[in-house]
Design a protein around this motif. Structure first.
Motif, mmCIF file in Angstrom:
data_model
loop_
_atom_site.group_PDB
_atom_site.id
_atom_site.type_symbol
_atom_site.label_atom_id
_atom_site.label_comp_id
_atom_site.label_asym_id
_atom_site.label_seq_id
_atom_site.Cartn_x
_atom_site.Cartn_y
_atom_site.Cartn_z
ATOM 1 N N UNK A 1 0.836 -1.203 0.000
ATOM 2 C CA UNK A 1 0.000 0.000 0.000
ATOM 3 C C UNK A 1 0.868 1.249 0.000
ATOM 4 N N UNK A 2 0.636 2.093 -0.993
ATOM 5 C CA UNK A 2 1.366 3.359 -1.073
ATOM 6 C C UNK A 2 0.394 4.453 -1.467
ATOM 7 N N UNK A 3 0.310 5.472 -0.625
ATOM 8 C CA UNK A 3 -0.653 6.566 -0.870
ATOM 9 C C UNK A 3 0.082 7.828 -1.295
ATOM 10 N N UNK A 4 -0.680 8.768 -1.850
ATOM 11 C CA UNK A 4 -0.106 10.040 -2.283
ATOM 12 C C UNK A 4 0.632 10.719 -1.122
ATOM 13 N N UNK B 1 -1.720 -8.696 -5.033
ATOM 14 C CA UNK B 1 -3.178 -8.750 -4.888
ATOM 15 C C UNK B 1 -3.529 -8.800 -3.412
ATOM 16 N N UNK B 2 -4.795 -8.581 -3.114
ATOM 17 C CA UNK B 2 -5.243 -8.602 -1.726
ATOM 18 C C UNK B 2 -5.426 -7.191 -1.206
ATOM 19 N N UNK B 3 -4.890 -6.930 -0.022
ATOM 20 C CA UNK B 3 -5.059 -5.645 0.652
ATOM 21 C C UNK B 3 -4.051 -4.654 0.068
#
Ligand code: PLP
Length: 433
Positions: free
Chosen positions: A178-181, A208-210
């Motif tokens: 998971x990588x967000x702005x 894939x997945x979370x």
């Protein structure tokens, strides 16, 4: 040995191989040196033939790809006919002014037009494009990359290592899945001197997945220009060079035109993957940034020669003419299953051997693109492992073996080669008959 054979005579007996004399002499010497006490002249001649044959087989030569892997790295990725003459070429000569010109200008403009970019240059491969871009735009500065984008491509291309070689500072942001702005924004702020945000296509693996990803459009809202290494070189997601709609197996594959439209300042991609051209790397996008790359000293070390540039120009023209059928990769990738079945039926009928049947198949794009994607296909199935015999044909046929059955996928075989496939199968089936 009572009478060791004459090296020269032995070498001359190998002339049918077409190899130059010094290589035949080496084969003859090797055969004599390794001969045992009981070997007669015939045995030594046979051994010499084997040495010469092995030498011939190590050389570059055309092969038939019946593996069903369209962009087979071991078979040179995209197949391409290159036509040249012994003429000189206006490689760096401007025919209009009569002055020195740029080898990049014309082909760069054509590739840029095909990709919907302001400007483009061509280098040796995509690894070179990444190295040059980072060196020219970010040496001594920071580059933010999501942790899930720190990929390794076959053959030792690893984003952190290339970053290191370029002199840019890798700023890893987010986590593997998971990588967000905000991760990019925080990473850039903490570093204080960020030149680029980089996004790298996960060409050869999936998470894939979370998961959560930051799109190029989101990255483009930050201050630093976005460089997207899209790898596979799809020029336009709508595939205007094809008669029909884009094939469903391309779904989710990033395309140069759309990635630029989303806000990438530059896209980097290979010439010999989905572009279907020669081995090359393309840097396309903002003219000011492309120009900085072109002026960097590494550009000279990574520049392609006239053979590659000519081939790239032809490919760019085919795209601009929307003539996908003239690009061998697209012709093969989009052939109908019915047409493949028709060809398989003909070969099966011509040979008429119970051990050989037609079979449904699943081809793959390959070349580290589109992992897990299958393209419906059709081919041939033969009992037993015939791969060695097929490989031994004068035009070698590369097939696949599974559970003691040999599979030949016709999607990756040019229809002009069906005769060779038939001949190769006949020969391979013969000894057991
Ligand atoms: C294939 C690929 C590369 C390397 O490309 P080459 O042309 O083989 O150097 C780099 N990045 C991505 C994302 C790729 O898919």
């Amino acid at each position: 040995m009572a009478h060791p054979p004459s090296v020269d005579k032995l070498a001359r007996s190998l002339a049918v191989t077409g190899l130059p004399h010094p290589l035949l002499v080496a084969a003859a010497r090797a055969a004599i040196a390794s001969a045992g006490p009981g070997d007669d002249g015939d045995a030594i001649e046979a051994a010499a033939h084997k040495h010469a044959y092995r030498r011939q087989r190590t050389m570059l030569q055309p092969v038939i790809n019946a593996t069903g892997v369209l962009l087979h790295t071991n078979l040179g990725r995209a197949p391409l006919a290159v036509e040249t003459s012994a003429d000189f070429l206006n490689l760096e000569h401007d025919l209009i002014s009569g002055k020195r010109g740029s080898r990049q200008a014309a082909v760069g403009e054509l590739v840029a037009a095909a990709a919907g970019a302001e400007a483009a240059i061509v280098v040796n491969n995509c690894a070179g494009a990444v190295l040059l871009t980072l060196a020219a735009l970010a040496a001594g500065k920071g580059v933010t990359v999501g942790r899930g984008d720190l990929v390794e491509i076959g053959g030792g291309f690893r984003i952190p290592d290339v970053m290191n070689q370029s002199g840019a500072r890798l700023i890893e942001v987010g986590t593997t899945n998971r990588t967000r702005l905000a991760d990019y924004a925080n990473g850039a702020e903490a570093d204080g001197d960020v030149a680029l945000s980089m996004s790298v296509h996960r060409s050869n693996y999936r998470i894939t997945g979370f998961t959560e990803d930051t799109s190029v459009a989101e990255l483009a809202t930050l201050d630093a220009p976005v460089v997207a290494d899209i790898g596979s070189g799809l020029l336009d997601a709508s595939c205007p060079w094809l008669d029909g709609p884009p094939p469903s197996w391309l779904e989710g594959e990033p395309a140069a035109r759309q990635t630029l439209a989303e806000g990438a300042a530059l896209v980097l991609f290979s010439g010999d993957k989905l572009m279907g051209g020669p081995q090359a790397g393309i840097i396309a996008g903002r003219a000011d940034l492309v120009s900085l790359c072109a002026k960097h000293p590494l550009a000279r070390a990574l520049r392609p020669g006239s053979l590659v540039l000519s081939a790239m120009q032809d490919i760019a023209l085919s795209y601009l003419a929307r003539d996908g059928q003239s690009i061998p990769f697209w012709a093969m990738a989009t052939a109908s299953v019915e047409s493949l079945r028709g060809r398989a039926d003909q070969i099966v009928a011509a040979i008429g051997d119970d051990r050989l049947t037609g079979t449904d198949a699943e081809a793959t794009p390959g070349g580290g693109t589109l992992p897990g994607v299958a393209i419906a296909s059709y081919g041939l199935k033969v009992d037993g492992d015939l791969t060695k015999s097929l490989r031994d044909q004068s035009l070698p046929i590369i097939a696949r073996v599974e559970d003691q059955q040999t599979f030949l996928d016709l999607r990756t075989v040019h229809p002009d080669r069906d005769g060779e496939i038939e001949m190769g199968l006949r020969t391979a089936l013969e000894p057991a008959k």
